[in-house]
Design an enzyme around this catalytic site. Structure first.
Site, mmCIF file in Angstrom:
data_model
loop_
_atom_site.group_PDB
_atom_site.id
_atom_site.type_symbol
_atom_site.label_atom_id
_atom_site.label_comp_id
_atom_site.label_asym_id
_atom_site.label_seq_id
_atom_site.Cartn_x
_atom_site.Cartn_y
_atom_site.Cartn_z
ATOM 1 N N GLU A 180 26.316 -6.908 -25.740
ATOM 2 C CA GLU A 180 27.466 -5.376 -25.521
ATOM 3 C C GLU A 180 28.374 -5.325 -26.541
ATOM 4 O O GLU A 180 29.347 -6.129 -25.873
ATOM 5 C CB GLU A 180 27.466 -5.375 -23.989
ATOM 6 C CG GLU A 180 26.240 -5.176 -23.553
ATOM 7 C CD GLU A 180 26.909 -5.536 -22.003
ATOM 8 O OE1 GLU A 180 27.905 -5.784 -21.385
ATOM 9 O OE2 GLU A 180 25.787 -4.710 -20.699
ATOM 10 N N GLU A 190 18.927 -4.585 -20.483
ATOM 11 C CA GLU A 190 19.630 -5.171 -19.457
ATOM 12 C C GLU A 190 19.160 -4.051 -18.279
ATOM 13 O O GLU A 190 19.558 -3.144 -18.457
ATOM 14 C CB GLU A 190 20.917 -5.707 -19.749
ATOM 15 C CG GLU A 190 20.686 -6.719 -20.152
ATOM 16 C CD GLU A 190 21.838 -7.585 -19.958
ATOM 17 O OE1 GLU A 190 22.840 -7.200 -18.951
ATOM 18 O OE2 GLU A 190 22.958 -8.377 -20.717
HETATM 19 O O1 AHR Z 1 23.493 -9.507 -16.778
HETATM 20 C C1 AHR Z 1 24.609 -9.707 -16.912
HETATM 21 C C2 AHR Z 1 25.753 -9.334 -18.086
HETATM 22 O O2 AHR Z 1 25.853 -7.735 -17.817
HETATM 23 C C3 AHR Z 1 25.271 -9.191 -19.190
HETATM 24 O O3 AHR Z 1 25.567 -11.172 -19.473
HETATM 25 C C4 AHR Z 1 25.884 -8.931 -19.985
HETATM 26 O O4 AHR Z 1 25.066 -8.485 -21.268
HETATM 27 C C5 AHR Z 1 25.795 -7.464 -19.087
HETATM 28 O O5 AHR Z 1 27.163 -6.990 -18.290
#
Ligand code: AHR
Length: 518
Positions: free
Chosen positions: A177, A308
């Site tokens: 991110e 994710e």
């Molecule tokens: O999964 C939790 C968080 O969500 C992670 O660390 C981040 O990459 C995302 O914003």
């Protein structure tokens, strides 16, 4: 007008793309009680463990045949310096986990412990490098430490720390991110950094890394385009391999907004349907990013990675907000099922996905409380779907309009489905989203005949009301309130045009049907 919720045809003899097993990947971050307590209890713990890694969690997760595990983050990855986590544990420095709860960690769980965990789980490692606050040299050294077999300096250091052989490492993430916690970078800035780190994350000693460039948030297609411009050199038929082998994006299903996401267990029917609408959006996002990638990489040499995904609710009352601990209901299992169907339908480009996260964080597979552990409904949805890994997609063609429901101004199909075949075994997934009514489905199987091996359903216990049908969840006192059971309402009959699979799916249920090609 058909009274069927689903009336469809599957051509058994027309297999589509392979469902990459890595679409069933998991994610373990240094966040809340995921690593510490969830996996790592230490060598002096009374909780049964294997070298400090708790045995009950490992044994449960082995049932999922996890193909890859992403670590150490997430946001944590871009503040993690790997050298803090190797060498004698008593000499490792303590660090502040500035992203998650601002707690101090002792680095007891580092590179060697993670790779030992992967060995115990029988899974392939997905290691994420620190691009945000680390150096290119750190990246190069970590890859050398992990994968180099000769007596190069980092390989020697690894041996001093007790590990002779290098580890096979499959995936290597280039930060996380970067548009947010990973540095608040602009796409062009990140693309340059990613090129740099990718260059120094070298393949050594026969190990071939799949480098994953950190991609977009949700529908930021411009970010994907910027990255694809960087990798497009080398994507032609005759050209050498691209710098990155995959580009990622992240998408979470949040029923409310970031300011008030909603409760994991206490939600209305309206919240439920909104959650399902948002879960369905993953299909549109995968297609959107794939379309951008198609323009630069028509031969699909670079994979799309949704590294994710999952539900994100308000934390359980009374728990640390930074630990992202949430319960997990039948609603979550249905969110997972909707994602799996979208993954299968887009398997040509989508090659990697990681649900967030494996233990005690967000949409978890297992929850722990001290020495206790439970499997969540999401766990069971993953277990029931493991047969899709590395199978070929069988497209499901609707022959009548699927039943739909109006949700927030759009029409949402109330039944979701997908199918695959591998070595003569056919697996059909059928999801009925309607919490108030069963769904009748009929699927004509063409191009071969099959025998029915069995069907498994995940749903609330029979007789539950529509609220309970989606809110039901497992607790430490009742760990099997939601558990898979046999579904007897499935039949396969020989018809004039082929076999016919028919079933009545219980309200708010996920079913898998196992067939063998005759
Ligand atoms: O999964 C939790 C968080 O969500 C992670 O660390 C981040 O990459 C995302 O914003």
């Amino acid at each position: 007008m058909s009274d069927l919720a689903l009336d469809a045809v599957v051509d058994l003899d027309v297999p589509g793309p392979t469902i990459n097993r890595h679409l069933y990947g998991q994610f373990a971050e240094h966040l809340g009680r995921c690593i510490y307590e969830g996996f790592w209890v230490g060598e002096d713990s009374p909780i049964p463990h294997e070298g400090g890694i708790r045995r009950d969690v490992v044994e449960a997760l082995r049932e999922l045949r996890i193909p890859n595990l992403r670590w150490p983050g997430g946001c944590f990855a871009d503040s993690y310096h790997w050298r803090d986590g190797v060498g004698p544990r008593e000499d490792r420095p303590r660090i502040a986990n500035v992203h998650w709860g601002d707690v101090v960690e002792d680095n007891a769980f580092g590179t060697h412990e993670f790779l030992a965990l992967c060995d115990l789980l029988g899974t392939e490692p997905y290691v994420s490098a620190n691009v945000g606050s680390g150096t290119v040299q750190e990246t190069a050294d970590w890859v050398e430490y992990l994968t180099r077999g000769d007596d190069a300096p980092m390989a020697r250091l690894r041996r001093e720390h007790g590990r002779d052989q290098p580890w096979p490492v499959t995936f290597f993430g280039l930060g996380n991110e970067p548009w947010g916690c990973g540095g608040n970078l602009r796409a062009e800035q990140y693309a340059s950094l990613a090129r740099l780190h990718a260059t120094y994350a070298r393949d050594t000693s026969g190990n071939k890394l799949q480098r994953v460039a950190a991609g977009a948030n949700e529908d930021d297609y411009a970010w994907t385009e910027t990255l694809m411009k960087q990798v497009s050199k080398g994507l032609g038929d005759q050209d050498p391999a691209p710098l990155f082998q995959a580009v990622s994006f992240h998408y979470y299903t949040i029923p409310g907004s970031w300011g008030g996401k909603g409760s994991a267990t206490d939600f209305t029917e309206g919240d439920y349907w909104t959650t399902m609408r948002k879960a369905h959006r993953v299909r549109e996002l995968i297609r959107g990013h794939s379309a951008v990638m198609d323009a630069y990489d028509p031969h699909a040499k670079v994979g799309l990675a949704l590294d994710e995904w999952g539900t994100w609710y308000d934390v359980e009352p009374g728990t640390e907000p930074g630990f992202l601990y949430q319960q997990n209901t039948m609603r979550d299992a249905l969110v997972a099922a909707v994602h799996f169907d979208a993954f299968h339908d887009n398997a040509r480009r989508l090659r990697l996905a990681n649900v967030a996260q494996v233990v005690n964080v967000l949409q978890a597979m297992v929850l722990t409380d001290g020495s206790k552990m439970l499997r969540t409904p999401t766990f069971h949805a993953f277990a029931m779907s493991a047969g899709h890994q590395d199978a070929s997609v069988l497209a499901v063609h609707d022959v009548a309009t699927r039943s739909t429901r109006g949700v927030d101004g759009s029409e949402l199909p109330t039944v979701s489905t997908s199918a695959s075949v591998k070595d003569g075994s056919v697996l059909v997934s059928l999801t009925n989203l309607d919490p108030a009514a069963p769904a009748r489905v009929r699927v004509a199987l063409r191009g071969g005949s099959v025998t029915l091996d069995g069907a498994t359903v995940l749903a609330a216990p029979e007789g539950s009301g529509s609220d309970d049908a989606v809110r039901v969840h497992n607790t430490f006192d009742a760990p099997d309130a939601v558990a898979p059971r046999d579904l007897s309402s499935v039949s396969v009959t020989a018809g004039p045009g082929g076999d016919l699979l028919e079933s009545e799916l219980p309200p708010a249920s996920f079913t898998t049907v196992r067939l063998t090609r005759a």
